[in-house]
Design a protein around this motif. Structure first.
Motif, PDB file in Angstrom:
ATOM      1  N   GLU A  91       0.858  -1.182   0.000  1.00  0.00           N
ATOM      2  CA  GLU A  91       0.000   0.000   0.000  1.00  0.00           C
ATOM      3  C   GLU A  91       0.898   1.237   0.000  1.00  0.00           C
ATOM      4  OE1 GLU A  91      -3.145   0.324  -0.325  1.00  0.00           O
ATOM      5  OE2 GLU A  91      -3.762  -1.778  -0.188  1.00  0.00           O
ATOM      6  N   PRO A  92       0.578   2.229  -0.845  1.00  0.00           N
ATOM      7  CA  PRO A  92       1.505   3.349  -1.041  1.00  0.00           C
ATOM      8  C   PRO A  92       1.979   4.037   0.227  1.00  0.00           C
ATOM      9  CG  PRO A  92      -0.258   3.440  -2.661  1.00  0.00           C
ATOM     10  CD  PRO A  92      -0.612   2.340  -1.707  1.00  0.00           C
ATOM     11  N   TRP A  93       1.051   4.367   1.135  1.00  0.00           N
ATOM     12  CA  TRP A  93       1.403   5.227   2.262  1.00  0.00           C
ATOM     13  C   TRP A  93       1.785   4.458   3.520  1.00  0.00           C
ATOM     14  CZ3 TRP A  93       2.343  10.047   0.944  1.00  0.00           C
ATOM     15  CH2 TRP A  93       1.740  10.553  -0.217  1.00  0.00           C
ATOM     16  N   THR A  94       1.788   3.131   3.423  1.00  0.00           N
ATOM     17  CA  THR A  94       2.144   2.327   4.600  1.00  0.00           C
ATOM     18  C   THR A  94       3.268   1.353   4.258  1.00  0.00           C
ATOM     19  OG1 THR A  94       0.311   0.800   4.077  1.00  0.00           O
ATOM     20  CG2 THR A  94      -0.121   2.571   5.688  1.00  0.00           C
ATOM     21  N   THR A  95       2.920   0.191   3.707  1.00  0.00           N
ATOM     22  CA  THR A  95       3.923  -0.845   3.487  1.00  0.00           C
ATOM     23  C   THR A  95       4.935  -0.458   2.403  1.00  0.00           C
ATOM     24  OG1 THR A  95       2.220  -1.950   2.149  1.00  0.00           O
ATOM     25  CG2 THR A  95       2.625  -2.807   4.371  1.00  0.00           C
ATOM     26  N   TYR A  96       4.501   0.262   1.380  1.00  0.00           N
ATOM     27  CA  TYR A  96       5.445   0.708   0.343  1.00  0.00           C
ATOM     28  C   TYR A  96       6.510   1.601   0.947  1.00  0.00           C
ATOM     29  CZ  TYR A  96       6.950   2.989  -4.069  1.00  0.00           C
ATOM     30  OH  TYR A  96       7.659   3.490  -5.135  1.00  0.00           O
ATOM     31  N   GLN A  97       6.087   2.600   1.693  1.00  0.00           N
ATOM     32  CA  GLN A  97       7.069   3.468   2.348  1.00  0.00           C
ATOM     33  C   GLN A  97       7.912   2.685   3.344  1.00  0.00           C
ATOM     34  OE1 GLN A  97       4.738   6.749   3.945  1.00  0.00           O
ATOM     35  NE2 GLN A  97       5.320   8.025   2.197  1.00  0.00           N
ATOM     36  N   GLY A  98       7.293   1.734   4.023  1.00  0.00           N
ATOM     37  CA  GLY A  98       8.035   0.934   4.996  1.00  0.00           C
ATOM     38  C   GLY A  98       9.147   0.131   4.353  1.00  0.00           C
ATOM     39  N   PHE A  99       8.857  -0.506   3.228  1.00  0.00           N
ATOM     40  CA  PHE A  99       9.909  -1.257   2.546  1.00  0.00           C
ATOM     41  C   PHE A  99      10.976  -0.331   1.988  1.00  0.00           C
ATOM     42  CE2 PHE A  99       6.968  -4.855   2.643  1.00  0.00           C
ATOM     43  CZ  PHE A  99       7.858  -5.887   2.932  1.00  0.00           C
ATOM     44  N   LEU A 100      10.575   0.798   1.423  1.00  0.00           N
ATOM     45  CA  LEU A 100      11.574   1.740   0.900  1.00  0.00           C
ATOM     46  C   LEU A 100      12.523   2.205   1.998  1.00  0.00           C
ATOM     47  CD1 LEU A 100       9.466   3.954  -1.533  1.00  0.00           C
ATOM     48  CD2 LEU A 100      11.021   2.089  -2.126  1.00  0.00           C
ATOM     49  N   ARG A 101      12.016   2.376   3.204  1.00  0.00           N
ATOM     50  CA  ARG A 101      12.888   2.776   4.326  1.00  0.00           C
ATOM     51  C   ARG A 101      13.968   1.735   4.574  1.00  0.00           C
ATOM     52  NH1 ARG A 101       8.079   4.999   6.626  1.00  0.00           N
ATOM     53  NH2 ARG A 101       8.314   7.262   6.930  1.00  0.00           N
ATOM     54  N   ARG A 102      13.664   0.470   4.349  1.00  0.00           N
ATOM     55  CA  ARG A 102      14.661  -0.576   4.553  1.00  0.00           C
ATOM     56  C   ARG A 102      15.833  -0.399   3.585  1.00  0.00           C
ATOM     57  NH1 ARG A 102      11.532  -6.285   4.869  1.00  0.00           N
ATOM     58  NH2 ARG A 102      13.708  -6.986   4.735  1.00  0.00           N
ATOM     59  N   TYR A 103      15.542  -0.008   2.362  1.00  0.00           N
ATOM     60  CA  TYR A 103      16.602   0.245   1.380  1.00  0.00           C
ATOM     61  C   TYR A 103      17.429   1.461   1.801  1.00  0.00           C
ATOM     62  CZ  TYR A 103      14.007  -2.933  -1.711  1.00  0.00           C
ATOM     63  OH  TYR A 103      13.381  -4.032  -2.261  1.00  0.00           O
ATOM     64  N   VAL A 104      16.745   2.511   2.192  1.00  0.00           N
ATOM     65  CA  VAL A 104      17.421   3.749   2.586  1.00  0.00           C
ATOM     66  C   VAL A 104      18.292   3.524   3.813  1.00  0.00           C
ATOM     67  CG1 VAL A 104      17.044   6.075   3.501  1.00  0.00           C
ATOM     68  CG2 VAL A 104      15.684   5.257   1.550  1.00  0.00           C
ATOM     69  N   GLU A 105      17.712   2.944   4.843  1.00  0.00           N
ATOM     70  CA  GLU A 105      18.444   2.748   6.086  1.00  0.00           C
ATOM     71  C   GLU A 105      19.588   1.748   5.909  1.00  0.00           C
ATOM     72  OE1 GLU A 105      15.354   1.629   8.760  1.00  0.00           O
ATOM     73  OE2 GLU A 105      14.514   3.665   8.879  1.00  0.00           O
ATOM     74  N   GLY A 106      19.353   0.707   5.114  1.00  0.00           N
ATOM     75  CA  GLY A 106      20.405  -0.283   4.892  1.00  0.00           C
ATOM     76  C   GLY A 106      21.602   0.312   4.173  1.00  0.00           C
ATOM     77  N   ALA A 107      21.339   1.122   3.153  1.00  0.00           N
ATOM     78  CA  ALA A 107      22.435   1.758   2.426  1.00  0.00           C
ATOM     79  C   ALA A 107      23.187   2.722   3.326  1.00  0.00           C
ATOM     80  CB  ALA A 107      21.890   2.478   1.199  1.00  0.00           C
ATOM     81  N   ALA A 109      23.463   2.777   6.529  1.00  0.00           N
ATOM     82  CA  ALA A 109      24.197   2.098   7.601  1.00  0.00           C
ATOM     83  C   ALA A 109      25.559   1.611   7.131  1.00  0.00           C
ATOM     84  CB  ALA A 109      23.373   0.923   8.130  1.00  0.00           C
ATOM     85  N   ARG A 110      25.707   1.450   5.821  1.00  0.00           N
ATOM     86  CA  ARG A 110      26.970   0.966   5.263  1.00  0.00           C
ATOM     87  C   ARG A 110      27.767   2.079   4.594  1.00  0.00           C
ATOM     88  NH1 ARG A 110      23.167  -2.425   5.921  1.00  0.00           N
ATOM     89  NH2 ARG A 110      23.560  -4.633   6.373  1.00  0.00           N
ATOM     90  N   GLY A 111      27.338   3.310   4.792  1.00  0.00           N
ATOM     91  CA  GLY A 111      28.053   4.442   4.236  1.00  0.00           C
ATOM     92  C   GLY A 111      27.782   4.695   2.772  1.00  0.00           C
ATOM     93  N   ALA A 112      26.804   3.987   2.209  1.00  0.00           N
ATOM     94  CA  ALA A 112      26.436   4.187   0.812  1.00  0.00           C
ATOM     95  C   ALA A 112      25.375   5.276   0.714  1.00  0.00           C
ATOM     96  CB  ALA A 112      25.925   2.885   0.194  1.00  0.00           C
ATOM     97  N   ARG A 113      25.144   5.746  -0.508  1.00  0.00           N
ATOM     98  CA  ARG A 113      24.217   6.850  -0.742  1.00  0.00           C
ATOM     99  C   ARG A 113      22.956   6.342  -1.438  1.00  0.00           C
ATOM    100  NH1 ARG A 113      28.024  10.581  -4.164  1.00  0.00           N
ATOM    101  NH2 ARG A 113      28.800   8.534  -4.797  1.00  0.00           N
ATOM    102  N   PRO A 114      21.829   6.265  -0.736  1.00  0.00           N
ATOM    103  CA  PRO A 114      20.588   5.841  -1.390  1.00  0.00           C
ATOM    104  C   PRO A 114      20.006   6.962  -2.224  1.00  0.00           C
ATOM    105  CG  PRO A 114      20.150   6.410   0.885  1.00  0.00           C
ATOM    106  CD  PRO A 114      21.637   6.552   0.692  1.00  0.00           C
ATOM    107  N   VAL A 115      19.399   6.588  -3.349  1.00  0.00           N
ATOM    108  CA  VAL A 115      18.699   7.522  -4.222  1.00  0.00           C
ATOM    109  C   VAL A 115      17.385   6.869  -4.613  1.00  0.00           C
ATOM    110  CG1 VAL A 115      18.754   8.856  -6.367  1.00  0.00           C
ATOM    111  CG2 VAL A 115      20.892   8.380  -5.141  1.00  0.00           C
TER     112      VAL A 115
END
Length: 234
Positions: A91-107, A109-115
């Motif tokens: 769902e756009p405003w809940t689970t979609y944003q939640g999964f996208l945060r995993r990509y952002v936070e994971g990158a 945390a390793r010093g990479a730059r999420p886009v």
């Protein structure tokens, strides 16, 4: 040290096999616009959503490989829309944003730059010949998340929608996977893959993710013949 750009995405970005030619993902064309010192690792896979890509440990594979300073490009939305498939739907405003945060936070945390990249638009026109959006609330949800998290955003949905509108309904058939036997308004032929990759490279430059010396050919015509397809064994 070489900077590597990782692509997490779906079939619109993925590398296609020779059997699928002339279908091409924009990730296949991105290196044509980047300096040779930049490495592109295209992890995009057909049919994946922000949920299924992560659930299949594909995100983990990227995060295991990234190094500080690398770039992680994240573009999902096409398959997140598939309400009939719980393994992919978000769902756009809940689970979609939640999964996208995993990509952002994971990158991060390793010093990479999420886009974050909003989904490239499909080929869709109204009866008056205007290009129309097809991704519902997903692009808006990604834009909001990018602002909230302070993540660079490439609004490829808006840029591609404008490009398809400028080209028109007939000319865009050359950009999408239209052949003598196929009418596909989602996936690209080489001209479309090149056009979208140009938008991505230009966006990376304008957002300061890449420096002027990192990009090339942004104003040049790129021959479709420069797109190549790997064999099944490669």
């Amino acid at each position: 040290m070489t900077t590597t750009l990782y692509i997490a995405g779906d079939s619109t970005a993925a590398r296609k096999k020779a059997a699928h030619a002339p279908q091409a993902g924009w990730g296949m064309a991105l290196p044509l616009f980047l300096h040779r010192d930049l490495d592109v690792r295209n992890h995009a896979v057909d049919g994946r959503s922000s949920r299924s890509f992560a659930d299949e440990e594909r995100l983990a594979g990227i995060l295991d490989a990234v190094r500080p300073g690398d770039v992680v490009l994240v573009q999902f939305g096409h398959n997140d829309q598939k309400t009939e498939d719980p393994t992919r739907h978000t769902e756009p405003w809940t689970t979609y944003q939640g999964f996208l945060r995993r990509y952002v936070e994971g990158a991060r945390a390793r010093g990479a730059r999420p886009v974050l990249l909003t989904s490239v638009e499909r080929r869709a026109f109204d009866p008056e010949g205007n290009a129309v959006p097809t991704h519902g609330e997903y692009p808006a949800a990604m834009r909001a998340l990018a602002q909230e998290e302070g993540v660079p955003l490439l609004d490829i949905q808006a840029l591609s929608l404008a490009l398809w509108g400028k080209l028109g309904a007939e000319e865009t058939k050359r950009y999408f996977h239209w052949t003598a036997t196929t009418r596909d308004d989602t996936h690209f032929n080489p001209p479309g893959a090149i056009a979208v990759a140009r938008l991505v490279a230009a966006g990376l430059l304008s957002e300061g993710i890449l420096a002027p010396g990192d990009v090339r050919r942004l104003g040049e015509e790129i021959p479709a013949s420069w797109i190549t397809w790997p064999t099944a064994a490669s």
